[in-house]
Design a protein around this motif. Structure first.
Motif, PDB file in Angstrom:
ATOM      1  N   GLY A 131      -7.944   4.846 -17.686  1.00 60.35           N
ATOM      2  CA  GLY A 131      -7.063   5.562 -16.770  1.00 60.35           C
ATOM      3  C   GLY A 131      -7.462   5.349 -15.319  1.00 60.35           C
ATOM      4  O   GLY A 131      -6.702   5.652 -14.413  1.00 60.35           O
ATOM      5  N   ASP A 132      -8.669   4.834 -15.087  1.00 56.76           N
ATOM      6  CA  ASP A 132      -9.098   4.498 -13.734  1.00 56.76           C
ATOM      7  C   ASP A 132      -8.402   3.215 -13.295  1.00 56.76           C
ATOM      8  O   ASP A 132      -7.786   2.516 -14.100  1.00 56.76           O
ATOM      9  CB  ASP A 132     -10.620   4.287 -13.691  1.00 56.76           C
ATOM     10  N   PHE A 133      -8.524   2.889 -12.029  1.00 57.32           N
ATOM     11  CA  PHE A 133      -7.942   1.658 -11.519  1.00 57.32           C
ATOM     12  C   PHE A 133      -8.767   1.156 -10.349  1.00 57.32           C
ATOM     13  O   PHE A 133      -9.597   1.867  -9.793  1.00 57.32           O
ATOM     14  CB  PHE A 133      -6.480   1.855 -11.100  1.00 57.32           C
ATOM     15  N   PHE A 134      -8.542  -0.101  -9.989  1.00 58.48           N
ATOM     16  CA  PHE A 134      -9.141  -0.670  -8.790  1.00 58.48           C
ATOM     17  C   PHE A 134      -8.163  -1.682  -8.219  1.00 58.48           C
ATOM     18  O   PHE A 134      -7.195  -2.077  -8.868  1.00 58.48           O
ATOM     19  CB  PHE A 134     -10.517  -1.304  -9.085  1.00 58.48           C
ATOM     20  N   TYR A 135      -8.404  -2.062  -6.985  1.00 56.08           N
ATOM     21  CA  TYR A 135      -7.569  -3.056  -6.328  1.00 56.08           C
ATOM     22  C   TYR A 135      -8.343  -4.351  -6.223  1.00 56.08           C
ATOM     23  O   TYR A 135      -9.553  -4.351  -5.983  1.00 56.08           O
ATOM     24  CB  TYR A 135      -7.131  -2.576  -4.941  1.00 56.08           C
ATOM     25  N   ALA A 136      -7.637  -5.460  -6.396  1.00 57.61           N
ATOM     26  CA  ALA A 136      -8.274  -6.765  -6.363  1.00 57.61           C
ATOM     27  C   ALA A 136      -7.336  -7.792  -5.740  1.00 57.61           C
ATOM     28  O   ALA A 136      -6.125  -7.577  -5.643  1.00 57.61           O
ATOM     29  CB  ALA A 136      -8.665  -7.205  -7.768  1.00 57.61           C
ATOM     30  N   VAL A 137      -7.933  -8.895  -5.328  1.00 59.35           N
ATOM     31  CA  VAL A 137      -7.199 -10.001  -4.743  1.00 59.35           C
ATOM     32  C   VAL A 137      -7.503 -11.246  -5.572  1.00 59.35           C
ATOM     33  O   VAL A 137      -8.675 -11.561  -5.803  1.00 59.35           O
ATOM     34  CB  VAL A 137      -7.632 -10.230  -3.277  1.00 59.35           C
TER      35      VAL A 137
END
Length: 106
Positions: A47-53
């Motif tokens: 349910g967690d998230f992160f941002y990536a490129v």
């Protein structure tokens, strides 16, 4: 014929802070004007998230994790930061205009 495993790139998730100087230089070259348009949200099963490129080299396909500050204020609260007491004028505009006039006088 080469197998799919032999031609597939290795896939790695790495933090921006953990990039080697060489990779950091290549990352900056890949996104010279910033990576805001390339930013993606990755949802984890917890349910967690992160941002990536996304970032590619010849051998490895990276997802570079970046810190993103999300503004959680409601839209009305954001407007209050810039507008003074239900006026249509941006707060502090008088001071900016006065400063600009003073500089023009010099």
């Amino acid at each position: 014929m080469a197998s799919k495993a032999a031609t597939a790139k290795k896939r790695v998730i790495i933090s921006h802070m953990n990039l080697s100087p060489e990779l950091l230089e290549a990352f900056r070259a890949a996104y010279p004007y910033g990576y805001g348009e390339a930013l993606i949200r990755i949802d984890k099963p917890t349910g967690d998230f992160f941002y990536a490129v996304p970032f590619e080299t010849d051998q490895i396909s990276y997802l570079v994790k970046v810190d993103v500050k999300i503004d959680t204020k409601p839209e009305e609260e954001l407007d209050k930061d810039y507008y003074a007491d239900d006026e249509d004028e941006i707060s502090g505009a008088d001071q900016i205009a006065d400063t600009a006039d003073d500089e023009d006088d010099e």
